[in-house]
Design an enzyme around this catalytic site. Structure first.
Site, short mmCIF file in Angstrom:
data_model
loop_
_atom_site.label_atom_id
_atom_site.label_comp_id
_atom_site.label_asym_id
_atom_site.label_seq_id
_atom_site.Cartn_x
_atom_site.Cartn_y
_atom_site.Cartn_z
N CYS A 2 47.97 54.62 33.63
CA CYS A 2 49.35 54.58 34.14
C CYS A 2 49.39 55.42 35.41
O CYS A 2 48.43 56.10 35.76
CB CYS A 2 50.30 55.17 33.12
SG CYS A 2 50.18 54.43 31.50
N ARG A 27 47.90 51.16 39.33
CA ARG A 27 47.40 51.78 38.10
C ARG A 27 48.07 51.19 36.87
O ARG A 27 47.62 51.43 35.73
CB ARG A 27 47.64 53.29 38.13
CG ARG A 27 46.99 54.04 39.26
CD ARG A 27 47.31 55.51 39.21
NE ARG A 27 46.84 56.09 37.97
CZ ARG A 27 45.57 56.48 37.77
NH1 ARG A 27 44.68 56.33 38.74
NH2 ARG A 27 45.19 56.97 36.62
N TRP A 74 50.95 51.36 32.05
CA TRP A 74 49.93 50.39 31.62
C TRP A 74 49.87 50.60 30.11
O TRP A 74 49.27 51.54 29.62
CB TRP A 74 48.59 50.72 32.26
CG TRP A 74 47.51 49.79 31.83
CD1 TRP A 74 46.58 49.98 30.84
CD2 TRP A 74 47.26 48.49 32.33
NE1 TRP A 74 45.78 48.90 30.71
CE2 TRP A 74 46.16 47.95 31.62
CE3 TRP A 74 47.84 47.72 33.32
CZ2 TRP A 74 45.65 46.68 31.85
CZ3 TRP A 74 47.33 46.46 33.57
CH2 TRP A 74 46.26 45.96 32.84
N ASN A 100 50.14 59.88 31.08
CA ASN A 100 49.11 58.86 31.31
C ASN A 100 47.95 59.20 30.39
O ASN A 100 47.35 60.26 30.53
CB ASN A 100 48.65 58.85 32.77
CG ASN A 100 47.42 57.95 32.97
OD1 ASN A 100 47.21 57.02 32.18
ND2 ASN A 100 46.63 58.24 33.97
N GLY A 101 47.65 58.33 29.44
CA GLY A 101 46.52 58.60 28.54
C GLY A 101 46.80 58.04 27.15
O GLY A 101 47.67 57.19 26.97
N GLU A 487 26.93 34.93 34.43
CA GLU A 487 27.96 35.82 34.99
C GLU A 487 27.55 36.29 36.38
O GLU A 487 28.38 36.33 37.30
CB GLU A 487 28.18 37.00 34.05
CG GLU A 487 29.08 38.10 34.55
CD GLU A 487 30.50 37.66 34.92
OE1 GLU A 487 30.87 36.52 34.56
OE2 GLU A 487 31.20 38.43 35.59
N LYS A 491 29.77 35.66 39.80
CA LYS A 491 30.17 36.76 40.70
C LYS A 491 29.80 36.43 42.14
O LYS A 491 30.59 36.57 43.05
CB LYS A 491 29.48 38.07 40.27
CG LYS A 491 30.04 38.73 39.04
CD LYS A 491 31.33 39.45 39.28
CE LYS A 491 32.58 38.82 38.78
NZ LYS A 491 32.72 38.05 37.64
N GLU A 494 31.93 33.41 43.55
CA GLU A 494 33.38 33.55 43.75
C GLU A 494 33.74 34.56 44.84
O GLU A 494 34.84 34.50 45.36
CB GLU A 494 34.09 33.90 42.44
CG GLU A 494 33.76 35.24 41.86
CD GLU A 494 34.60 35.52 40.61
OE1 GLU A 494 35.75 35.09 40.53
OE2 GLU A 494 34.07 36.17 39.70
N HIS A 510 12.52 22.12 32.98
CA HIS A 510 13.15 20.81 32.68
C HIS A 510 13.96 20.29 33.86
O HIS A 510 14.96 19.62 33.69
CB HIS A 510 14.03 20.95 31.43
CG HIS A 510 13.27 21.39 30.23
ND1 HIS A 510 12.42 20.56 29.53
CD2 HIS A 510 13.18 22.60 29.64
CE1 HIS A 510 11.86 21.22 28.54
NE2 HIS A 510 12.30 22.46 28.58
N LYS A 609 44.09 36.11 40.46
CA LYS A 609 43.62 37.04 39.43
C LYS A 609 43.90 36.48 38.03
O LYS A 609 43.14 36.69 37.11
CB LYS A 609 44.28 38.41 39.57
CG LYS A 609 43.78 39.45 38.59
CD LYS A 609 42.29 39.66 38.69
CE LYS A 609 41.74 40.55 37.59
NZ LYS A 609 40.25 40.54 37.56
C1 AGP Z 1 36.02 36.10 36.93
O1 AGP Z 1 35.50 36.97 37.91
C2 AGP Z 1 37.22 35.33 37.45
N1 AGP Z 1 38.19 36.18 37.96
C3 AGP Z 1 37.72 34.31 36.43
O2 AGP Z 1 36.63 33.50 36.04
C4 AGP Z 1 38.35 34.89 35.15
O3 AGP Z 1 37.36 35.50 34.35
C5 AGP Z 1 38.99 33.74 34.37
O4 AGP Z 1 40.00 33.17 35.16
C6 AGP Z 1 39.57 34.17 33.03
O5 AGP Z 1 40.59 35.10 33.24
P1 AGP Z 1 41.15 35.94 31.98
O6 AGP Z 1 40.00 36.76 31.49
O7 AGP Z 1 42.27 36.75 32.54
O8 AGP Z 1 41.59 34.96 30.95
#
Ligand code: AGP
Length: 614
Positions: A2, A27, A74, A100-101, A487, A491, A494, A510, A609
């Site tokens: 927070c 935060r 938060w 905050n905590g 993963e 990264k 994206e 394969h 996001k």
């Molecule tokens: C991952 O780096 C991306 N931002 C995206 O794939 C994300 O993981 C996906 O949209 C799922 O989001 P969520 O975890 O908020 O459900």
């Protein structure tokens, strides 16, 4: 995580506190509140929503007062709503607190206070703390500072608090353990905040409290610093800050993503804090404890998620089947929701989502519930839609993840899922007490091992320089590290816009091995634990076709070093815990390549996001 802000001095507190909260919204942003004191009356306003909602709601109260405290939340205990927002009054209405905590033992303290006639308006641990301070003030007949000190010696957890007493209009008491707290020192005025961004425009002079320190801040006096445990005098170290505002919000990092990569040791620790009790040999998770039969007797566990969270689900598949011997199926939520899946009331569905708002994952949950499955949510945002739709759940206490590319969400999701799998393995008798204890103890070493993995940053940056202009990359892993390869590729894709694919290492022969040439960098996870010899063979197959090999290896590895063009070392750990470490250099790699390509690291093109639409 927070944000807290406070002011005591000769100016109007309202504009300083409100603007300070706006600077701390990164935060936490699910609710906000402010309390002002003009020496006679306290005006308090708080609301679910953002600081801008507070600014308009606060028009209903008097905004007079040269003492003020504010909070942007938060949520960790209690869903985001008006009554759970901070600040909180004590029962008498004389004390007001922001925090905050996490107070881990708040339930037992709350019950003891109830037994003494205290009542509570909210579900928060913070309201318990302010009433504990009041109770100590009364029973010990002490002033606020001493009462805070005695009370804090009774709590377990993390805190950065600011509290004032209506009976002492020229004083604010602050204390810190585990959460940040800075005091801005001005000319006959003091500022309090989670970082310096709320007061940097007023003063560059700041005191950063150390853990287990408290301060009594009185107008016209020097800051009185004390050690909470033994009341020893501490001496304020006043720093002259050279930072600018933008840097401070990012904690001095160039991007939120890098800050969040480096927050992972703390985030993982916060995620298992209060749950992993290695010395007692137990894992305590209310959402699992209360539904243990559903998990132990489940026909299978279905995991639904998207993106990075889906990768965390793949790691969980290995962990649950390997350790707890429970069948697991991992599904893209977007596919699951439309393929008319067979679901029964003997299924447990685990939904993983950082935001808790991903539309496909939310829809998958609703479908599963309609068909009778038990739904367990693993989210990072308290009170989010997925959290509320789930029958039970466990939060990852990673704090807000601002960077669009998920990093600390991934490792804290794996931490929660590992705790669940270990708990079920023990419950099902798959684990002896000693094996269980071995895993608990090793899990406790992970934050330090992540810290050590982060030390490879400079080496990773040199590797990034070599491969930043690649047009395609391959990521390979086996077993627990196959999802980490996926993963790592995500990264890179994206945030740097380089095409990258993750593959099971053995799958190369394969088809994909046809891609290998001198222009194709191949990032291979080749840790000692996890089919090492077979991965070494895969590396040799790539090398014989002139592929460029960058290997993530266990520290001290000599064999792969002879074969790869670059090796990046991580500490040794149990095989099932290696994803928590092998992902770190791949996060750093994608970050540095994106920066070198002048990409918008925190807000990559075309992305959001939280994907709240189909
Ligand atoms: C991952 O780096 C991306 N931002 C995206 O794939 C994300 O993981 C996906 O949209 C799922 O989001 P969520 O975890 O908020 O459900």
């Amino acid at each position: 995580m927070c944000g807290i802000v406070g002011y005591i001095g000769h100016r109007d507190a309202f504009p300083i506190v409100i603007k300070g909260l706006e600077r701390l919204e990164y935060r936490g942003y699910d609710s906000a509140g402010i309390a002002l004191f003009d020496g006679n009356d306290i005006s308090l306003s708080k609301t679910k929503g953002k600081v801008e909602d507070l600014r308009s709601k606060a028009k209903e109260i008097s905004q007079a007062g040269s003492l003020g405290i504010g909070h942007t939340r938060w949520a960790t205990h209690g869903v985001p709503n008006d009554v759970n927002s901070h600040p909180h009054y004590s029962n008498s209405g004389d004390l007001v607190i922001i925090h905050n905590g996490i107070i881990e033992n708040y339930e037992s303290i709350k019950q003891a206070l109830k037994d003494r006639g205290y009542t509570f308006q909210s579900d928060t641990d913070t309201e318990v703390l302010v009433n504990l301070i009041e109770e100590v003030q009364k029973t010990e007949d002490v002033k606020l500072g001493k009462a805070v000190q005695i009370a804090l010696n009774q709590v377990v957890g993390a805190y950065a608090i600011a509290v004032f007493d209506k009976k002492k209009p020229d004083e604010i008491v602050v204390a810190k353990l585990g959460s940040p707290l800075a005091i801005g020192v001005g000319e006959n005025e003091f500022f309090i905040a989670s970082d310096a961004s709320p007061f940097i425009e007023f003063t560059n002079n700041a005191v950063y409290l150390e853990d287990e320190e408290m301060a009594i801040i009185r107008l016209g006096k020097e800051i009185k610093l004390r050690k909470i445990k033994n009341d020893a005098i501490a001496y304020p170290n006043i720093l002259e800050l050279q930072m600018n505002l933008e840097e401070i919000e990012k904690g001095g990092y160039d991007h939120f993503m890098l800050k969040e990569i480096y927050e992972q040791p703390r985030a993982i620790m916060d995620t298992y804090r209060g749950r992993l009790l290695a010395d007692q040999g137990i894992i305590r998770m209310a959402g699992i404890d209360q539904n243990i039969e559903k998990f132990v007797n489940a026909n299978r566990i279905i995991i639904v998620a998207c993106g990075t969270s889906w990768h965390a689900g793949l790691v969980a598949e290995y962990i649950f089947e390997d350790l707890a011997r429970i069948p697991v199926e991992v599904e893209y939520a977007s596919e699951f929701r439309y393929r008319n899946p067979v679901i029964t009331d003997k299924d447990v569905l685990i939904a993983i989502s950082q935001s808790g708002e991903t539309a496909d994952t939310l829809a998958a949950i609703k479908l599963a519930k309609e068909k009778g499955a038990f739904v367990f949510g693993v989210c990072n945002v308290v009170g989010s839609s997925i959290a509320r739709e789930s029958d039970a759940g466990a939060y990852t206490h990673a704090g807000p993840e601002i960077g669009v590319a998920s990093t600390k969400a991934f490792t804290t999701q794996i931490t929660v899922l590992t705790l669940i799998a270990l708990k079920l393995a023990k419950e099902k008798g798959e684990f002896s007490q000693s094996k269980f204890h071995e895993y608990l103890s090793e899990l406790e070493t992970i934050p330090a091992k992540v810290e050590k993995s982060l030390l490879s940053n400079d080496l990773v940056e040199t590797v990034a320089e070599v491969y930043k202009d690649s047009t395609n990359c391959l990521y390979l892993g086996r077993g627990y590290n196959f999802p980490v390869a996926l993963e790592g590729a995500l990264k890179l894709k994206e945030i740097s816009y380089i095409h990258a694919e993750g593959y099971p290492a053995a799958e190369m022969k394969h088809g994909p091995i046809a891609l290998i040439d001198e222009q194709m960098p191949v990032f291979v996870i080749a840790t000692k634990k996890g089919h090492y010899e077979k991965v070494v063979s895969n590396i040799q197959e790539i090398k014989s076709r002139k592929g460029k090999i960058i290997a993530i290896v266990t520290e001290g590895d000599e064999q792969v070093k002879e074969l790869a063009d670059h090796v990046i070392e991580i500490p040794e750990t149990l095989e099932s815990l290696t994803p928590l470490l092998t992902t770190i250099p791949l996060q750093l790699l994608s970050y540095h390549i994106a920066v070198m390509r002048n990409c918008n690291v925190d807000q990559p093109r075309n992305l959001a996001k939280s994907v709240t639409v189909e």
